[in-house]
Design a protein around this motif. Structure first.
Motif, PDB file in Angstrom:
ATOM      1  N   PHE A  51       0.901  -1.213  -0.128  1.00 42.56           N
ATOM      2  CA  PHE A  51      -0.045   0.043   0.123  1.00 42.56           C
ATOM      3  C   PHE A  51       0.938   1.250   0.008  1.00 42.56           C
ATOM      4  O   PHE A  51       0.648   2.238  -0.795  1.00 42.56           O
ATOM      5  N   LEU A  52       1.734   1.255   0.929  1.00 45.85           N
ATOM      6  CA  LEU A  52       2.854   2.483   0.979  1.00 45.85           C
ATOM      7  C   LEU A  52       3.547   2.733  -0.450  1.00 45.85           C
ATOM      8  O   LEU A  52       3.598   3.878  -0.888  1.00 45.85           O
ATOM      9  N   SER A  53       3.953   1.427  -1.125  1.00 47.96           N
ATOM     10  CA  SER A  53       4.744   1.408  -2.256  1.00 47.96           C
ATOM     11  C   SER A  53       3.744   2.044  -3.346  1.00 47.96           C
ATOM     12  O   SER A  53       4.245   3.175  -4.126  1.00 47.96           O
ATOM     13  N   GLU A  54       2.542   1.545  -3.466  1.00 50.75           N
ATOM     14  CA  GLU A  54       1.641   2.262  -4.559  1.00 50.75           C
ATOM     15  C   GLU A  54       1.367   3.730  -4.171  1.00 50.75           C
ATOM     16  O   GLU A  54       0.995   4.518  -4.862  1.00 50.75           O
ATOM     17  N   ALA A  55       1.097   3.965  -2.856  1.00 53.98           N
ATOM     18  CA  ALA A  55       0.715   5.382  -2.665  1.00 53.98           C
ATOM     19  C   ALA A  55       2.034   6.353  -2.905  1.00 53.98           C
ATOM     20  O   ALA A  55       1.836   7.316  -3.288  1.00 53.98           O
ATOM     21  N   ALA A  56       3.084   6.077  -2.622  1.00 58.81           N
ATOM     22  CA  ALA A  56       4.327   6.829  -2.996  1.00 58.81           C
ATOM     23  C   ALA A  56       4.517   6.742  -4.465  1.00 58.81           C
ATOM     24  O   ALA A  56       4.823   8.157  -5.045  1.00 58.81           O
ATOM     25  N   SER A  57       4.408   5.798  -5.134  1.00 60.29           N
ATOM     26  CA  SER A  57       4.269   5.785  -6.587  1.00 60.29           C
ATOM     27  C   SER A  57       3.391   6.950  -7.299  1.00 60.29           C
ATOM     28  O   SER A  57       3.634   7.705  -8.074  1.00 60.29           O
ATOM     29  N   ARG A  58       2.055   6.878  -6.746  1.00 58.18           N
ATOM     30  CA  ARG A  58       1.018   7.715  -7.033  1.00 58.18           C
ATOM     31  C   ARG A  58       1.451   9.232  -6.701  1.00 58.18           C
ATOM     32  O   ARG A  58       1.219  10.155  -7.641  1.00 58.18           O
ATOM     33  N   ILE A  59       1.882   9.364  -5.566  1.00 58.33           N
ATOM     34  CA  ILE A  59       2.279  10.609  -5.241  1.00 58.33           C
ATOM     35  C   ILE A  59       3.857  11.141  -5.879  1.00 58.33           C
ATOM     36  O   ILE A  59       3.572  12.309  -6.534  1.00 58.33           O
TER      37      ILE A  59
ATOM     38  N   GLN B  30       2.178  12.352  -9.474  1.00 56.40           N
ATOM     39  CA  GLN B  30       1.263  13.444  -9.282  1.00 56.40           C
ATOM     40  C   GLN B  30       2.686  14.674  -9.288  1.00 56.40           C
ATOM     41  O   GLN B  30       2.091  15.699  -9.981  1.00 56.40           O
TER      42      GLN B  30
END
Length: 191
Positions: A47-55, A58
């Motif tokens: 989850f953190l990896s996906e969130a970091a990638s999304r951020i 962005q």
């Protein structure tokens, strides 16, 4: 006598079976608990990896759009005029408005101003800095950063976390060189 002897053997075997069953149950629960924790940690990392990638995506897109805007003729014309030219302000507002859908879908917004100016050009409108800041920050934060446009000329770039009632916004504010003459404009990116 034989029946007492068999009863003792049955009790002994029953005790051994109960002890073994308890040990097996204990190890099973312990192993399952460890596996559950491992799986939870793996899911959290994912989850953190996906969130970091999304951020990261962005941020990369927002800064790429900022760089593209720095080469836009309307924005260069705004920067080239020493005094605020309202016709150029309108053209920049229209240019930012054309990107509004992309801004909102990706969760960021770009606004532009002349250095030390209190009038912000946003995709939605032109607005005075104090009102603009109160839209995206709490009253306390708005008071704290009300002099940011004047401070930017000394700081060059600033990243600020602004608490709001719903959580918070992240503001990147920076003075950027625009066009061939390298005149300056202030860019504000909200995330």
């Amino acid at each position: 006598m034989k029946s007492k002897y068999f009863q003792k053997i049955i009790l002994a075997f029953s005790g051994i079976v109960i002890i073994y069953a308890s040990l097996i149950a204990f190890f099973y629960v312990h192993i399952q608990s460890g596996l559950s924790q491992t799986e939870a940690k793996r899911q959290a990392k994912s989850f953190l990896s996906e969130a970091a990638s999304r951020i990261d995506n962005q941020l990369e897109i927002a800064f790429n759009v900022k760089e593209q805007l720095k080469r836009n003729e309307e924005i260069i014309a705004l920067a080239d005029h020493k005094e605020l030219n309202y016709y150029n302000v309108l053209k920049v507002h229209k240019e930012l408005s054309s990107h509004l859908d992309a801004f909102s879908r990706l969760g960021y917004m770009i606004s532009i101003a002349k250095p030390n100016a209190t009038m912000m050009i946003t995709p939605q409108s032109t607005v005075e800095w104090g009102r603009y800041l109160r839209r995206y920050a709490s009253e306390e934060s708005a008071k704290q950063w009300e002099n940011l446009p004047q401070q930017l000329s000394q700081m060059d770039k600033q990243v600020i976390a602004l608490p709001t009632d719903e959580g918070g916004n992240l503001l990147y504010a920076g003075i950027e060189r625009v066009g061939r003459r390298a005149n300056q404009l202030a860019f504000y990116l909200w995330f």
